[in-house]
Design an enzyme around this catalytic site. Structure first.
Site, PDB file in Angstrom:
ATOM      1  CB  THR A 142      -1.003  -0.128   1.082  1.00  0.00           C
ATOM      2  OG1 THR A 142      -1.137   1.359   1.492  1.00  0.00           O
ATOM      3  CG2 THR A 142      -0.114  -0.345   2.519  1.00  0.00           C
ATOM      4  CE  LYS A 161      -2.059  -4.330   3.855  1.00  0.00           C
ATOM      5  NZ  LYS A 161      -2.380  -5.202   2.786  1.00  0.00           N
ATOM      6  CE1 TYR A 198      -4.013  -1.947   6.008  1.00  0.00           C
ATOM      7  CE2 TYR A 198      -3.090   0.178   5.403  1.00  0.00           C
ATOM      8  CZ  TYR A 198      -3.705  -0.781   4.754  1.00  0.00           C
ATOM      9  OH  TYR A 198      -3.802  -1.232   3.677  1.00  0.00           O
ATOM     10  CD  GLU A 255      -1.912   5.216   4.949  1.00  0.00           C
ATOM     11  OE1 GLU A 255      -1.583   5.075   6.021  1.00  0.00           O
ATOM     12  OE2 GLU A 255      -2.569   6.236   4.308  1.00  0.00           O
TER      13      GLU A 255
HETATM   14  P1  NAP Z   1     -11.453  -4.658   2.187  1.00  0.00           P
HETATM   15  O1  NAP Z   1     -12.706  -4.099   1.499  1.00  0.00           O
HETATM   16  O2  NAP Z   1     -11.431  -3.967   3.483  1.00  0.00           O
HETATM   17  O3  NAP Z   1     -11.324  -6.291   2.105  1.00  0.00           O
HETATM   18  C1  NAP Z   1     -10.522  -6.783   3.143  1.00  0.00           C
HETATM   19  C2  NAP Z   1     -10.519  -8.136   3.171  1.00  0.00           C
HETATM   20  O4  NAP Z   1      -9.898  -9.062   4.154  1.00  0.00           O
HETATM   21  C3  NAP Z   1     -12.440  -8.762   3.381  1.00  0.00           C
HETATM   22  O5  NAP Z   1     -12.582  -9.995   2.649  1.00  0.00           O
HETATM   23  C4  NAP Z   1     -12.025  -9.104   4.872  1.00  0.00           C
HETATM   24  O6  NAP Z   1     -13.212  -9.908   5.337  1.00  0.00           O
HETATM   25  C5  NAP Z   1     -10.706  -9.698   4.857  1.00  0.00           C
HETATM   26  N1  NAP Z   1     -10.172 -10.016   6.240  1.00  0.00           N
HETATM   27  C6  NAP Z   1     -10.375  -8.923   7.275  1.00  0.00           C
HETATM   28  N2  NAP Z   1      -9.605  -9.518   8.428  1.00  0.00           N
HETATM   29  C7  NAP Z   1      -9.618 -11.018   7.997  1.00  0.00           C
HETATM   30  C8  NAP Z   1      -9.116 -12.019   8.795  1.00  0.00           C
HETATM   31  N3  NAP Z   1      -8.454 -11.846   9.980  1.00  0.00           N
HETATM   32  N4  NAP Z   1      -8.915 -13.238   8.495  1.00  0.00           N
HETATM   33  C9  NAP Z   1      -9.365 -13.342   6.855  1.00  0.00           C
HETATM   34  N5  NAP Z   1      -9.718 -12.521   6.020  1.00  0.00           N
HETATM   35  C10 NAP Z   1      -9.855 -11.057   6.485  1.00  0.00           C
HETATM   36  O7  NAP Z   1      -9.984  -3.968   1.475  1.00  0.00           O
HETATM   37  P2  NAP Z   1      -9.748  -3.800  -0.048  1.00  0.00           P
HETATM   38  O8  NAP Z   1      -9.941  -2.308  -0.327  1.00  0.00           O
HETATM   39  O9  NAP Z   1     -10.446  -4.689  -0.942  1.00  0.00           O
HETATM   40  O10 NAP Z   1      -8.139  -3.808  -0.119  1.00  0.00           O
HETATM   41  C11 NAP Z   1      -7.732  -4.914  -0.259  1.00  0.00           C
HETATM   42  C12 NAP Z   1      -6.334  -5.283   0.232  1.00  0.00           C
HETATM   43  O11 NAP Z   1      -5.477  -4.282  -0.448  1.00  0.00           O
HETATM   44  C13 NAP Z   1      -6.274  -5.177   1.749  1.00  0.00           C
HETATM   45  O12 NAP Z   1      -5.156  -5.738   2.219  1.00  0.00           O
HETATM   46  C14 NAP Z   1      -5.702  -3.737   1.859  1.00  0.00           C
HETATM   47  O13 NAP Z   1      -5.089  -3.369   2.981  1.00  0.00           O
HETATM   48  C15 NAP Z   1      -5.095  -3.426   0.550  1.00  0.00           C
HETATM   49  N6  NAP Z   1      -4.981  -2.220   0.076  1.00  0.00           N
HETATM   50  C16 NAP Z   1      -6.353  -1.432  -0.243  1.00  0.00           C
HETATM   51  C17 NAP Z   1      -6.106  -0.204  -0.832  1.00  0.00           C
HETATM   52  C18 NAP Z   1      -7.478   0.389  -1.122  1.00  0.00           C
HETATM   53  O14 NAP Z   1      -7.261   1.636  -1.666  1.00  0.00           O
HETATM   54  N7  NAP Z   1      -8.643  -0.262  -1.502  1.00  0.00           N
HETATM   55  C19 NAP Z   1      -4.800   0.357  -1.412  1.00  0.00           C
HETATM   56  C20 NAP Z   1      -3.583  -0.508  -1.148  1.00  0.00           C
HETATM   57  C21 NAP Z   1      -3.852  -1.580  -0.321  1.00  0.00           C
HETATM   58  P3  NAP Z   1     -14.673  -9.500   5.634  1.00  0.00           P
HETATM   59  O15 NAP Z   1     -15.268  -9.233   4.283  1.00  0.00           O
HETATM   60  O16 NAP Z   1     -15.355 -10.497   6.293  1.00  0.00           O
HETATM   61  O17 NAP Z   1     -14.571  -8.326   6.410  1.00  0.00           O
HETATM   62  O1  G4F Z   2     -10.792   6.704   2.815  1.00  0.00           O
HETATM   63  P1  G4F Z   2      -9.575   6.860   3.837  1.00  0.00           P
HETATM   64  O2  G4F Z   2     -10.309   5.985   5.161  1.00  0.00           O
HETATM   65  O3  G4F Z   2      -8.419   6.036   3.313  1.00  0.00           O
HETATM   66  P2  G4F Z   2      -6.916   6.044   3.684  1.00  0.00           P
HETATM   67  O4  G4F Z   2      -6.417   6.219   5.266  1.00  0.00           O
HETATM   68  O5  G4F Z   2      -5.998   6.695   2.652  1.00  0.00           O
HETATM   69  O6  G4F Z   2      -6.401   4.271   3.497  1.00  0.00           O
HETATM   70  C1  G4F Z   2      -7.003   3.602   2.559  1.00  0.00           C
HETATM   71  O7  G4F Z   2      -6.059   3.722   1.274  1.00  0.00           O
HETATM   72  C2  G4F Z   2      -4.908   3.079   1.633  1.00  0.00           C
HETATM   73  C3  G4F Z   2      -3.883   3.252   0.389  1.00  0.00           C
HETATM   74  O8  G4F Z   2      -3.274   4.511   0.397  1.00  0.00           O
HETATM   75  C4  G4F Z   2      -5.141   1.622   1.954  1.00  0.00           C
HETATM   76  F1  G4F Z   2      -4.093   0.921   2.328  1.00  0.00           F
HETATM   77  C5  G4F Z   2      -5.970   1.341   3.077  1.00  0.00           C
HETATM   78  O9  G4F Z   2      -6.327   0.012   3.071  1.00  0.00           O
HETATM   79  C6  G4F Z   2      -7.149   2.190   3.028  1.00  0.00           C
HETATM   80  O10 G4F Z   2      -7.785   1.511   1.723  1.00  0.00           O
HETATM   81  O11 G4F Z   2      -8.791   8.174   4.357  1.00  0.00           O
HETATM   82  C7  G4F Z   2      -8.599   9.130   3.271  1.00  0.00           C
HETATM   83  C8  G4F Z   2      -8.254  10.398   3.638  1.00  0.00           C
HETATM   84  C9  G4F Z   2      -7.244  10.441   5.024  1.00  0.00           C
HETATM   85  O12 G4F Z   2      -6.372  11.435   4.781  1.00  0.00           O
HETATM   86  C10 G4F Z   2      -8.416  10.694   5.954  1.00  0.00           C
HETATM   87  O13 G4F Z   2      -7.918  11.310   7.267  1.00  0.00           O
HETATM   88  O14 G4F Z   2      -9.604  11.098   4.231  1.00  0.00           O
HETATM   89  C11 G4F Z   2      -9.212  11.548   5.178  1.00  0.00           C
HETATM   90  N1  G4F Z   2     -10.897  11.799   6.192  1.00  0.00           N
HETATM   91  C12 G4F Z   2     -11.167  13.094   6.282  1.00  0.00           C
HETATM   92  N2  G4F Z   2     -12.489  12.718   6.728  1.00  0.00           N
HETATM   93  C13 G4F Z   2     -11.545  10.860   6.340  1.00  0.00           C
HETATM   94  C14 G4F Z   2     -12.677  11.432   6.887  1.00  0.00           C
HETATM   95  N3  G4F Z   2     -11.290   9.577   6.169  1.00  0.00           N
HETATM   96  C15 G4F Z   2     -12.508   8.602   6.502  1.00  0.00           C
HETATM   97  N4  G4F Z   2     -12.262   7.407   6.442  1.00  0.00           N
HETATM   98  N5  G4F Z   2     -13.578   9.157   7.150  1.00  0.00           N
HETATM   99  C16 G4F Z   2     -13.534  10.576   7.324  1.00  0.00           C
HETATM  100  O15 G4F Z   2     -14.754  11.098   7.797  1.00  0.00           O
END
Ligand code: NAP
Ligand code: G4F
Length: 340
Positions: A133, A160, A156, A135
């Site tokens: 990520t 990671k 987190y 992050e």
């Molecule tokens: P998500 O929607 O939060 O999905 C996370 C998945 O992990 C869900 O299927 C969840 O199951 C499962 N999970 C959580 N805890 C677990 C555990 N203890 N054992 C087995 N499975 C578990 O995340 P996503 O947005 O699809 O992201 C996929 C991956 O990419 C994650 O690793 C995230 O950290 C990483 N990532 C995401 C982004 C982004 O912007 N979306 C960016 C960079 C990296 P449940 O459905 O049961 O909760």
């Molecule tokens: O949508 P966010 O919660 O995503 P964040 O923290 O960037 O993390 C996501 O992206 C990562 C990749 O860079 C993944 F690895 C991670 O698993 C996840 O998918 O917040 C985005 C931004 C932050 O700066 C947060 O402080 O939005 C700001 N924010 C402002 N108000 C808020 C809010 N975020 C959330 N969730 N809720 C708010 O009310």
């Protein structure tokens, strides 16, 4: 069917897992996914590809498990003998990770080592994708590329970074075809409802429908590089198809503030965001990541991958989907609006 590949996806019920499963099934893979036991149904994102367990030619198989359960991981890898393993499971919410840091480290950090060890114990030649990520960069300023130093800012991010280096280490120590996808934020109508983009687009839909009149936000000056999740899972697959494992940034290369995303989402339905949005410090983090903007040049050059959808179009696409979903719910048609 001979020549058919098998993939194992952890986190298959999540946003990315559901899009990746669709992509792989479309390519003819047999797909195995790990889901958590829950008292309520947690597979709604898989509704479109669900296959009756009694159907003779099904190619999607769901198994109960958890990244904290090493023996389960070992059993599933040994039994399914996957050609490719995509490790997407995580406690993925940054703010929540400050509240449950121990659990986040266990699931999001140690879970990766458990899976890598399961692959090693099975003695199989598999290709491993780790969901790393942006992050990881934390407080290191943009633009961020594969050579930018890491400085994570949350439990987190710290978990990671453990998984990132575990992936590199198993590549170097054991010759495993293991790649890190360093993915910048990617969103969709399937995004979890407490991440900022979906929180905004759902609120817009509810405000238009008269169900909500205020939206409380944290730090709206944060900058993110938001892309479309459906396009990013293609990049994951491409990494696993390369002759050599490597680490790649996937991003659009364009940044925007949360404030700009608010403006784009509200103005799409003819509303002024300032009339509805208020600040609530409960949504701020103890340490914030101020700005993430990726440099995806390596992915373009080596994988031929380019993000097509940038944040403005993404905001519109997500508002439209949330409005449709709400209309369907209100009219009693419980059809998901996340076909995009
Ligand atoms: P998500 O929607 O939060 O999905 C996370 C998945 O992990 C869900 O299927 C969840 O199951 C499962 N999970 C959580 N805890 C677990 C555990 N203890 N054992 C087995 N499975 C578990 O995340 P996503 O947005 O699809 O992201 C996929 C991956 O990419 C994650 O690793 C995230 O950290 C990483 N990532 C995401 C982004 C982004 O912007 N979306 C960016 C960079 C990296 P449940 O459905 O049961 O909760
Ligand atoms: O949508 P966010 O919660 O995503 P964040 O923290 O960037 O993390 C996501 O992206 C990562 C990749 O860079 C993944 F690895 C991670 O698993 C996840 O998918 O917040 C985005 C931004 C932050 O700066 C947060 O402080 O939005 C700001 N924010 C402002 N108000 C808020 C809010 N975020 C959330 N969730 N809720 C708010 O009310």
């Amino acid at each position: 069917m001979s020549g058919q590949k098998t993939a194992l996806i952890t986190g298959i019920s999540g946003q990315d897992g559901s899009y990746l499963a669709e992509l792989l099934l479309g390519k003819g893979y047999e797909v195995h996914g790990i889901i958590r036991r829950s008292s309520s149904i947690n597979t709604s994102r898989l509704d479109d590809i669900y296959q009756d367990p009694h159907a003779s030619h099904r190619r999607l198989f769901l198994h109960y498990g958890d990244t904290t359960d090493a023996s389960m991981l070992a059993n599933i890898v040994r039994e399914t003998q996957p050609d490719e393993v995509y490790n997407l499971a995580a406690q993925s919410h940054v703010k929540v990770s400050f509240e449950i840091p121990d659990y986040t480290g266990d699931v999001t950090g140690l879970g990766t080592i458990r899976l890598l060890e399961a692959i090693r114990a099975a003695g199989i030649s598999t290709r491993f994708y780790q969901a790393s990520t942006s992050e990881l960069y934390g407080s290191t300023p943009p633009p961020q590329s594969e050579t930018t130093p890491f400085h994570p800012r949350s439990p987190y991010g710290v978990a990671k970074i453990y998984s990132y280096w575990a992936t590199v280490n198993y590549r170097e120590a054991y010759g495993l075809h293991a790649s890190n996808g360093i993915l910048f934020n990617h969103e969709s109508p399937r995004r979890g409802e407490t991440f900022v983009t979906r929180k905004i687009t759902r609120a817009v839909a509810r405000i238009v429908a008269g169900l909500q009149d205020k939206l409380y936000m944290g730090n709206i000056d944060a900058v993110r590089d938001w892309g479309y999740a459906k396009e990013y899972v293609e990049g994951m697959w491409l990494m696993a198809q390369q002759d050599e494992p490597d680490d790649y940034v996937l991003a659009t290369g364009e940044g925007a503030t949360v404030r700009q995303f608010l403006e784009a989402s509200f103005s799409h339905v003819g509303l002024e965001w300032e009339k509805y949005v208020e600040h609530d410090s409960r949504y701020e983090r103890p340490s914030e990541v101020d700005a993430l903007i990726g440099d995806p040049a390596k992915a373009k050059e080596k994988l031929g991958w380019v993000a097509k959808t940038h944040w403005r179009d993404l905001a519109k696409l997500m508002v439209d989907a949330d409005r449709k979903q709400l209309d369907d719910e209100l009219s009693g048609r419980h059809v998901r609006a996340d076909r995009g």
